[in-house]
Design an enzyme around this catalytic site. Structure first.
Site, PDB file in Angstrom:
ATOM      1  N   TYR A   1      16.665 -21.727 -37.884  1.00 61.08           N
ATOM      2  CA  TYR A   1      17.366 -22.912 -37.294  1.00 61.08           C
ATOM      3  C   TYR A   1      16.624 -23.624 -36.355  1.00 61.08           C
ATOM      4  O   TYR A   1      17.155 -23.897 -35.342  1.00 61.08           O
ATOM      5  CB  TYR A   1      18.840 -22.439 -37.059  1.00 61.08           C
ATOM      6  CG  TYR A   1      19.598 -22.258 -38.214  1.00 61.08           C
ATOM      7  CD1 TYR A   1      20.376 -23.341 -38.714  1.00 61.08           C
ATOM      8  CD2 TYR A   1      19.463 -21.042 -39.017  1.00 61.08           C
ATOM      9  CE1 TYR A   1      21.227 -23.092 -39.897  1.00 61.08           C
ATOM     10  CE2 TYR A   1      20.156 -20.806 -40.305  1.00 61.08           C
ATOM     11  CZ  TYR A   1      20.873 -21.940 -40.682  1.00 61.08           C
ATOM     12  OH  TYR A   1      21.814 -21.846 -41.714  1.00 61.08           O
TER      13      TYR A   1
ATOM     14  N   ASP B   1      16.629 -18.578 -15.820  1.00 57.82           N
ATOM     15  CA  ASP B   1      16.847 -18.294 -16.975  1.00 57.82           C
ATOM     16  C   ASP B   1      15.963 -17.331 -17.425  1.00 57.82           C
ATOM     17  O   ASP B   1      15.448 -16.386 -16.751  1.00 57.82           O
ATOM     18  CB  ASP B   1      16.479 -19.486 -18.018  1.00 57.82           C
ATOM     19  CG  ASP B   1      17.569 -19.801 -18.879  1.00 57.82           C
ATOM     20  OD1 ASP B   1      17.773 -19.087 -19.851  1.00 57.82           O
ATOM     21  OD2 ASP B   1      18.145 -21.144 -19.183  1.00 57.82           O
TER      22      ASP B   1
ATOM     23  N   HIS C   1      31.319 -21.522 -20.617  1.00 52.98           N
ATOM     24  CA  HIS C   1      32.250 -21.596 -21.803  1.00 52.98           C
ATOM     25  C   HIS C   1      31.590 -21.020 -23.072  1.00 52.98           C
ATOM     26  O   HIS C   1      32.089 -20.996 -24.200  1.00 52.98           O
ATOM     27  CB  HIS C   1      32.232 -23.334 -21.889  1.00 52.98           C
ATOM     28  CG  HIS C   1      31.031 -24.103 -22.604  1.00 52.98           C
ATOM     29  ND1 HIS C   1      31.210 -25.263 -22.893  1.00 52.98           N
ATOM     30  CD2 HIS C   1      29.785 -23.755 -22.547  1.00 52.98           C
ATOM     31  CE1 HIS C   1      29.953 -25.820 -23.146  1.00 52.98           C
ATOM     32  NE2 HIS C   1      29.134 -24.769 -22.965  1.00 52.98           N
TER      33      HIS C   1
END
Length: 336
Positions: free
Chosen positions: A140, A203, A241
């Site tokens: 993907y 990150d 989220h």
């Protein structure tokens, strides 16, 4: 002329049944770069000119533009096409990349948000189809490239909203770590606006390794579930989220450990779902985001104010404030 309520209901039902095509058609226009072509041209363009510039044949382009003009995206005058204030928001520097991400098969697949997926709890598209994790499947790559571009565009827009509507958030801060900051787009824009702040983009190591240099920004690799670099403030922009309540509490506790106990704060930049019927112009878009999370992320969701308060309390924060930044997100500031 009397209004036939039953006809209205039938028309409304058809609109709902076909509403998916609105974003599909707009995504096609963005893929053809029509908003950017019209913006760069700076004026009206004929169908032939727009066809030549976009590489799209006249007949399908005419039908696409007819649809988008009807829905108020573009404008037309004397058989020529032009930008509107709305279509300008879909250029490559605005929400264009986000539209392209929403058009990928991973995002659009009906397998993600279906009755069967909701009943079985396999709402994550790739898990329901292939039993794989969406973040690690190399097949993907197209989606992940579109995702990265969309997040860069989103970071630019959100940083601009903070600078314009809540600059006081950075008063007195000397350092801010952006957790999940990828290539430093958001923190870079914020450091430009508030040059007294040292920015840290934090990150995964493989992500920050490819980051281009940014003035005033240090790049640090690591795992937010293990530790977060110390700073005056920690920012979580569109991070929580993605995660379950338990994982969010873990992340928030690590962020709390990284800031000064007496003067530090954690800045959560995320959507707040409104359930009291009052809301604002972005209320519908926030609910749509929650449907995307339901379809694509197994554990993620958009949260109500009460749900955010629960997370903050469980993570050990003593107080918090909420600031509307005239955006789909708000800024929640949590204090130890």
């Amino acid at each position: 002329m009397a209004v036939d309520k039953e006809v209205q209901l039938h028309a409304q039902a058809w609109e709902h049944a076909l509403s998916y095509i609105n974003s599909t058609a707009l995504s096609a226009a963005v893929e053809l770069e029509i908003p950017d072509i019209l913006e760069d041209h700076g004026g009206l363009m004929s169908l032939s000119e727009l066809s030549a510039a976009s590489g799209c044949p006249r007949e399908p382009l005419y039908r696409l533009m007819r649809f988008l003009i009807f829905h108020g995206i573009f404008t037309k005058s004397d058989d020529c096409y032009a930008q509107s204030p709305l279509s300008r928001l879909f250029t490559r520097e605005n929400l264009g990349p986000y539209m392209l991400m929403q058009a990928t098969p991973v995002t659009r697949s009906p397998a993600g948000l279906s009755g069967e997926a909701l009943k079985t709890g396999t709402s994550l598209y790739l898990k329901s189809i292939r039993g794989e994790d969406s973040w690690s499947d190399p097949a993907y790559g197209y989606h992940m490239k579109a995702f990265t571009n969309a997040m860069i565009a989103h970071a630019r827009l959100t940083a601009a909203a903070i600078v314009s509507n809540y600059p006081a958030a950075f008063d007195g801060l000397r350092s801010v770590v952006d957790v999940g900051g990828r290539h430093g787009t958001a923190i870079g824009r914020l450091v430009e606006a508030f040059p007294w702040v040292r920015g840290i983009a934090f990150d995964l190591p493989e992500i920050v390794a490819d980051a281009p240099p940014r003035k005033g920004v240090d790049f640090v690799g690591g795992d937010m579930f293990e530790s977060v670099p110390k700073a005056d403030a920690v920012m979580l922009m569109w991070i929580l989220h993605d995660w379950s309540d338990d994982k969010c509490i873990e992340i928030l506790k690590k962020c709390k450990e990284a800031i000064p106990a007496s003067t530090g704060k954690v800045m959560i930049v995320d959507a707040i779902i409104n359930e009291d019927g009052e809301g604002d112009e972005f209320s519908g878009a926030r609910l749509s985001l929650d449907m995307i999370m339901l379809a694509v992320m197994a554990q993620g969701k958009e949260r109500t104010y009460k749900e955010w308060v629960h997370l903050l309390n469980e993570a050990g924060f003593s107080k918090h404030t909420v600031k509307n930044i005239k955006s789909i997100e708000s800024v929640i500031e949590a204090y130890p």
